[in-house]
Design a protein around this motif. Sequence first.
Motif, mmCIF file in Angstrom:
data_model
loop_
_atom_site.group_PDB
_atom_site.id
_atom_site.type_symbol
_atom_site.label_atom_id
_atom_site.label_comp_id
_atom_site.label_asym_id
_atom_site.label_seq_id
_atom_site.Cartn_x
_atom_site.Cartn_y
_atom_site.Cartn_z
ATOM 1 N N VAL A 203 -5.074 10.846 -1.121
ATOM 2 C CA VAL A 203 -4.083 10.242 -1.929
ATOM 3 C C VAL A 203 -3.139 9.241 -1.130
ATOM 4 C CG1 VAL A 203 -2.036 10.915 -3.517
ATOM 5 C CG2 VAL A 203 -4.120 12.381 -3.084
ATOM 6 N N ALA A 204 -2.984 8.015 -1.786
ATOM 7 C CA ALA A 204 -2.160 7.197 -1.011
ATOM 8 C C ALA A 204 -0.767 7.269 -1.361
ATOM 9 C CB ALA A 204 -2.715 5.672 -1.515
ATOM 10 N N GLY A 205 0.095 7.143 -0.503
ATOM 11 C CA GLY A 205 1.683 7.103 -0.859
ATOM 12 C C GLY A 205 2.122 8.729 -1.089
ATOM 13 N N SER A 206 1.607 9.564 -1.031
ATOM 14 C CA SER A 206 2.006 10.993 -1.439
ATOM 15 C C SER A 206 2.601 11.445 -0.016
ATOM 16 C CB SER A 206 1.041 11.766 -2.121
ATOM 17 O OG SER A 206 1.480 13.147 -2.106
ATOM 18 N N SER A 207 3.600 11.989 -0.165
ATOM 19 C CA SER A 207 4.238 12.706 1.001
ATOM 20 C C SER A 207 4.281 14.386 0.880
ATOM 21 C CB SER A 207 5.879 12.491 0.975
ATOM 22 O OG SER A 207 6.409 13.393 -0.181
ATOM 23 N N TRP A 208 3.572 14.880 -0.042
ATOM 24 C CA TRP A 208 3.155 16.411 0.007
ATOM 25 C C TRP A 208 1.637 16.559 -0.449
ATOM 26 C CZ3 TRP A 208 1.258 19.282 -4.374
ATOM 27 C CH2 TRP A 208 1.088 18.237 -5.557
ATOM 28 N N ALA A 209 0.817 15.550 -0.951
ATOM 29 C CA ALA A 209 -0.478 16.034 -1.383
ATOM 30 C C ALA A 209 -1.500 15.041 -0.669
ATOM 31 C CB ALA A 209 -0.743 15.888 -2.875
ATOM 32 N N TYR A 210 -1.948 15.673 0.400
ATOM 33 C CA TYR A 210 -2.946 14.987 1.543
ATOM 34 C C TYR A 210 -4.212 14.448 0.847
ATOM 35 C CZ TYR A 210 0.426 18.003 3.932
ATOM 36 O OH TYR A 210 1.546 18.604 4.223
ATOM 37 N N GLU A 211 -4.751 15.217 -0.107
ATOM 38 C CA GLU A 211 -5.798 14.824 -0.617
ATOM 39 C C GLU A 211 -5.983 15.398 -2.165
ATOM 40 O OE1 GLU A 211 -9.213 15.943 1.610
ATOM 41 O OE2 GLU A 211 -8.552 17.873 2.029
ATOM 42 N N VAL A 212 -6.743 15.070 -2.876
ATOM 43 C CA VAL A 212 -6.833 15.802 -4.206
ATOM 44 C C VAL A 212 -8.123 15.754 -4.836
ATOM 45 C CG1 VAL A 212 -6.677 13.568 -5.515
ATOM 46 C CG2 VAL A 212 -5.984 15.443 -6.613
ATOM 47 N N GLN A 361 9.568 9.466 -12.358
ATOM 48 C CA GLN A 361 8.449 8.949 -11.476
ATOM 49 C C GLN A 361 7.169 9.861 -10.956
ATOM 50 O OE1 GLN A 361 9.751 5.573 -9.306
ATOM 51 N NE2 GLN A 361 10.904 5.043 -10.925
ATOM 52 N N LEU A 362 8.069 11.174 -11.128
ATOM 53 C CA LEU A 362 7.033 12.332 -10.141
ATOM 54 C C LEU A 362 5.601 12.198 -10.655
ATOM 55 C CD1 LEU A 362 8.276 14.293 -8.353
ATOM 56 C CD2 LEU A 362 8.227 15.911 -10.021
ATOM 57 N N ARG A 363 4.688 12.268 -9.552
ATOM 58 C CA ARG A 363 3.473 11.904 -9.856
ATOM 59 C C ARG A 363 2.696 13.301 -9.164
ATOM 60 N NH1 ARG A 363 1.818 6.622 -10.789
ATOM 61 N NH2 ARG A 363 -0.077 6.879 -9.610
#
Length: 418
Positions: A203-212, A361-363
């Motif tokens: 996941v690009a640009g996420s500070s909490w989800a390293y992958e999805v 904007q929470l994703r």
Amino acid sequence: MTRLGPVLESAWESVALSYLVTTKYGHPFASETFNTDRVGVPVIRIRDVIPGRVQTWADETPATEAWVTNGDIVIGMDGDFNHRLWDAGDAAMNQRVCALRPGPRMDRRYLNYVVGYPLKRINETVHYTTVKHLSFADLLAQRVPVPPLETQRGIADVLDAETARIDTLIEKNNEAQRLAETKLREEIATAVTLGPEGSSRPVAGSSWAYEVNGSWDWAPYQYFAELGSGHTPSRSRGDLWENCTIPWVTTADVKHLRDHRREYLEETTHHLSEAGLAHSAARLLPARTVVLSRTASVGFSAIMAKPMATSQDFFTWTCDEGRLLPEYLLYVLRAMKFRGHFDRLMYGSTHQTIYFPDLVQLRGPVPPVPEQRAVVEYIRKRSGPVHRLADRVQRTNELLRLRRQALITAAVTGEIEV
């Protein structure tokens, strides 16, 4: 060994604390001088009494009487009147913290044990509306048993050993609970991002989800829910605060959410009136709306069990349940909390807040609804044993604390052998 009989049958004196100690009072520090950069003087605040360490400094000069040193008994004057034998070096007390310095007739360790008894009596009898306040005059008027110094030291030696053993057991229980909860929190974060099976992608640009999960969407939640917040009606209009029956979620309810166990908020501490709702920006939100605290205590979440309004301290998502389940979103928000995402969104040095644009904007991941449901059931199944462990730890530790207090009471009233 010499048997010490009950205090009323012994040679022990019963003396008012005012004759046995020197009193110290806190200083009214200006909160704007508080800092964590170690600038100025170390400050003991009420929250520092139990841990016994300073976490705040103040860039101002306090009154001389506010200073304490190792061996003083520091007491919090609000709440539960906690106390401890201070051993963290010279520091200045903030207001609503006081201290007792033992005089020549008192061993400091014995004083630390014996003062808990009158504090407990006052705590059980003081009248209060919101927070209990300790009257220093009431405390100093309390009488305590004063055996000879040699006996005091012997009692303190016994209690030091026994209470240390009990405290070690309590800490071992707490550590087992912390480890289980830490593991569960990471399992929750993994479950909401990857699911039980399937390939993954970064996941690009996420500070909490390293992958999805590779088959899941990653999108702003505003596309799947109606967003909102709340308001507080004018406090200057008394007519808006009459006949309040509408549940109103405020920061007073965060205490029920801190352990992240409760999914549904059934009741609220405060309520609104129909008039207050009509004359403010607050609105009645439907049951199953997800709420998130965004000021002061940030990042605590729940699902409304029935229609409720909220204060401006909360952000809300009313989900389109054909595409996003409230329970799944709830666990996503908790995963964000566990992995520090909300900490990175907060602004403010003293009153920290997450602003609306960041929450709009929470994703996050959006799996198909059947997979959302499977993730929620998996988390509930994994959570059950950890929650039961926490309950057992709480019960066991409460019994240990009762044993600890009973031991201290018996010792300082002459009912143990030294």
